[in-house]
Every structure is written in C-alpha cells, then in structure tokens.
Scaffold this motif. Sequence first.
Motif, PDB file in Angstrom:
ATOM      1  N   GLY A   1      -1.741  -0.597   6.330  1.00 54.37           N
ATOM      2  CA  GLY A   1      -1.191  -1.045   5.060  1.00 54.37           C
ATOM      3  C   GLY A   1       0.259  -1.475   5.115  1.00 54.37           C
ATOM      4  N   LEU A   2       0.913  -1.192   6.235  1.00 56.26           N
ATOM      5  CA  LEU A   2       2.311  -1.610   6.398  1.00 56.26           C
ATOM      6  C   LEU A   2       2.380  -3.071   6.807  1.00 56.26           C
ATOM      7  CD1 LEU A   2       3.653   1.490   8.353  1.00 56.26           C
ATOM      8  CD2 LEU A   2       4.278   0.830   6.009  1.00 56.26           C
TER       9      LEU A   2
ATOM     10  N   GLN B   1       6.670  -3.998  10.572  1.00 56.26           N
ATOM     11  CA  GLN B   1       6.803  -2.555  10.760  1.00 56.26           C
ATOM     12  C   GLN B   1       5.765  -2.030  11.750  1.00 56.26           C
ATOM     13  OE1 GLN B   1       7.775  -3.881   7.776  1.00 56.26           O
ATOM     14  NE2 GLN B   1       9.824  -3.172   8.256  1.00 56.26           N
ATOM     15  N   GLN B   2       4.552  -2.573  11.701  1.00 54.19           N
ATOM     16  CA  GLN B   2       3.530  -2.156  12.662  1.00 54.19           C
ATOM     17  C   GLN B   2       3.993  -2.437  14.087  1.00 54.19           C
ATOM     18  OE1 GLN B   2      -0.340  -3.807  11.860  1.00 54.19           O
ATOM     19  NE2 GLN B   2      -0.274  -3.249   9.698  1.00 54.19           N
TER      20      GLN B   2
ATOM     21  N   VAL C   1       7.120  -0.717   0.918  1.00 51.08           N
ATOM     22  CA  VAL C   1       6.136  -1.140  -0.070  1.00 51.08           C
ATOM     23  C   VAL C   1       6.565  -0.766  -1.491  1.00 51.08           C
ATOM     24  CG1 VAL C   1       3.694  -0.992  -0.738  1.00 51.08           C
ATOM     25  CG2 VAL C   1       4.325  -0.953   1.681  1.00 51.08           C
TER      26      VAL C   1
ATOM     27  N   LEU D   1       5.376   8.154   7.961  1.00 50.43           N
ATOM     28  CA  LEU D   1       4.640   6.957   7.546  1.00 50.43           C
ATOM     29  C   LEU D   1       4.742   6.744   6.033  1.00 50.43           C
ATOM     30  CD1 LEU D   1       1.383   7.087   9.715  1.00 50.43           C
ATOM     31  CD2 LEU D   1       3.164   5.330   9.778  1.00 50.43           C
ATOM     32  N   LYS D   2       4.637   7.815   5.282  1.00 45.10           N
ATOM     33  CA  LYS D   2       4.737   7.699   3.829  1.00 45.10           C
ATOM     34  C   LYS D   2       6.165   7.365   3.394  1.00 45.10           C
ATOM     35  CE  LYS D   2       0.612  10.267   2.667  1.00 45.10           C
ATOM     36  NZ  LYS D   2       0.005  11.370   1.945  1.00 45.10           N
TER      37      LYS D   2
ATOM     38  N   LEU E   1      -2.741   4.169   6.509  1.00 43.99           N
ATOM     39  CA  LEU E   1      -1.296   4.134   6.279  1.00 43.99           C
ATOM     40  C   LEU E   1      -0.638   3.102   7.190  1.00 43.99           C
ATOM     41  CD1 LEU E   1      -0.504   7.953   6.009  1.00 43.99           C
ATOM     42  CD2 LEU E   1      -0.362   6.275   4.165  1.00 43.99           C
TER      43      LEU E   1
ATOM     44  N   TRP F   1       6.440   3.715   3.906  1.00 46.15           N
ATOM     45  CA  TRP F   1       5.740   3.055   2.796  1.00 46.15           C
ATOM     46  C   TRP F   1       6.654   2.981   1.576  1.00 46.15           C
ATOM     47  CZ3 TRP F   1       1.036   1.317   0.615  1.00 46.15           C
ATOM     48  CH2 TRP F   1       0.034   1.033   1.530  1.00 46.15           C
TER      49      TRP F   1
ATOM     50  N   ASN G   1       6.041   2.440  -2.917  1.00 46.81           N
ATOM     51  CA  ASN G   1       5.316   3.592  -3.470  1.00 46.81           C
ATOM     52  C   ASN G   1       4.879   4.500  -2.334  1.00 46.81           C
ATOM     53  OD1 ASN G   1       2.913   2.597  -2.323  1.00 46.81           O
ATOM     54  ND2 ASN G   1       2.396   1.463  -4.160  1.00 46.81           N
ATOM     55  N   ILE G   2       4.372   5.668  -2.709  1.00 44.26           N
ATOM     56  CA  ILE G   2       3.862   6.616  -1.717  1.00 44.26           C
ATOM     57  C   ILE G   2       2.350   6.692  -1.880  1.00 44.26           C
ATOM     58  CG2 ILE G   2       3.898   8.985  -0.878  1.00 44.26           C
ATOM     59  CD1 ILE G   2       6.737   9.222  -1.996  1.00 44.26           C
ATOM     60  N   PRO G   3       1.592   6.274  -0.868  1.00 39.25           N
ATOM     61  CA  PRO G   3       0.129   6.309  -0.988  1.00 39.25           C
ATOM     62  C   PRO G   3      -0.406   7.735  -0.932  1.00 39.25           C
ATOM     63  CG  PRO G   3       0.759   5.669   1.213  1.00 39.25           C
ATOM     64  CD  PRO G   3       2.027   5.783   0.422  1.00 39.25           C
TER      65      PRO G   3
END
Length: 88
Positions: free
Chosen positions: A61-62, A66-67, A46, A38-39, A58, A42, A48-50
């Motif tokens: 936020g996508l 992608q979801q 996105v 998931l990261k 996680l 991201w 960055n890596i949350p």
Amino acid sequence: MRQEAANRLWDADILATSANRRSDASYLLQLLALEILLKRLWLIVVGNIPHGHNYKSLFIGLPAEQQHRILATAKFRMGPSADYSDLP
C-alpha cells in the motif's frame, strides 16, 4: 511511534543476547517494531494509520518510492543471504 519501535528493538536485542533465552520473544518484538514503523511511514506518506496486521498489505500500500527505499535498506542490512526477488 518511532520511539515505541526503538524501545521494542532495544528489548529484542536484550532478549536475543540473553544466556537464559527460552523463546522467540525477541523475534516477536522485532515484528512488532516492524509493524509500528510501517504504520508510522503510512501516517507520514499516506496520511492515515491502517488497521490490521498484514505486513504485505502494509508494504504494497505504500508508494513505489518508499517500497524501493525499504528494499534497498533491507538488502544493505541483510546482504546477499536475503532473497527479495518475489516482492513487487
């Protein structure tokens, strides 16, 4: 990151099929692999890596595309036994 996740999944499979299994360590490795993937997504989508370990955050936020792809893949892999009706 992809290789790290693949290594965790490989080890999880070894633990899951062990005749001497005494814990849920294989499941924990699968969860860690999920978080890493998931990261990684991201980072790709996105930029960055949350921080943190909240899988729902996680996922939410996508971007919607992608979801939907993740849910479609999960439904294909899990079949009719999985219920994803409460996800966005």
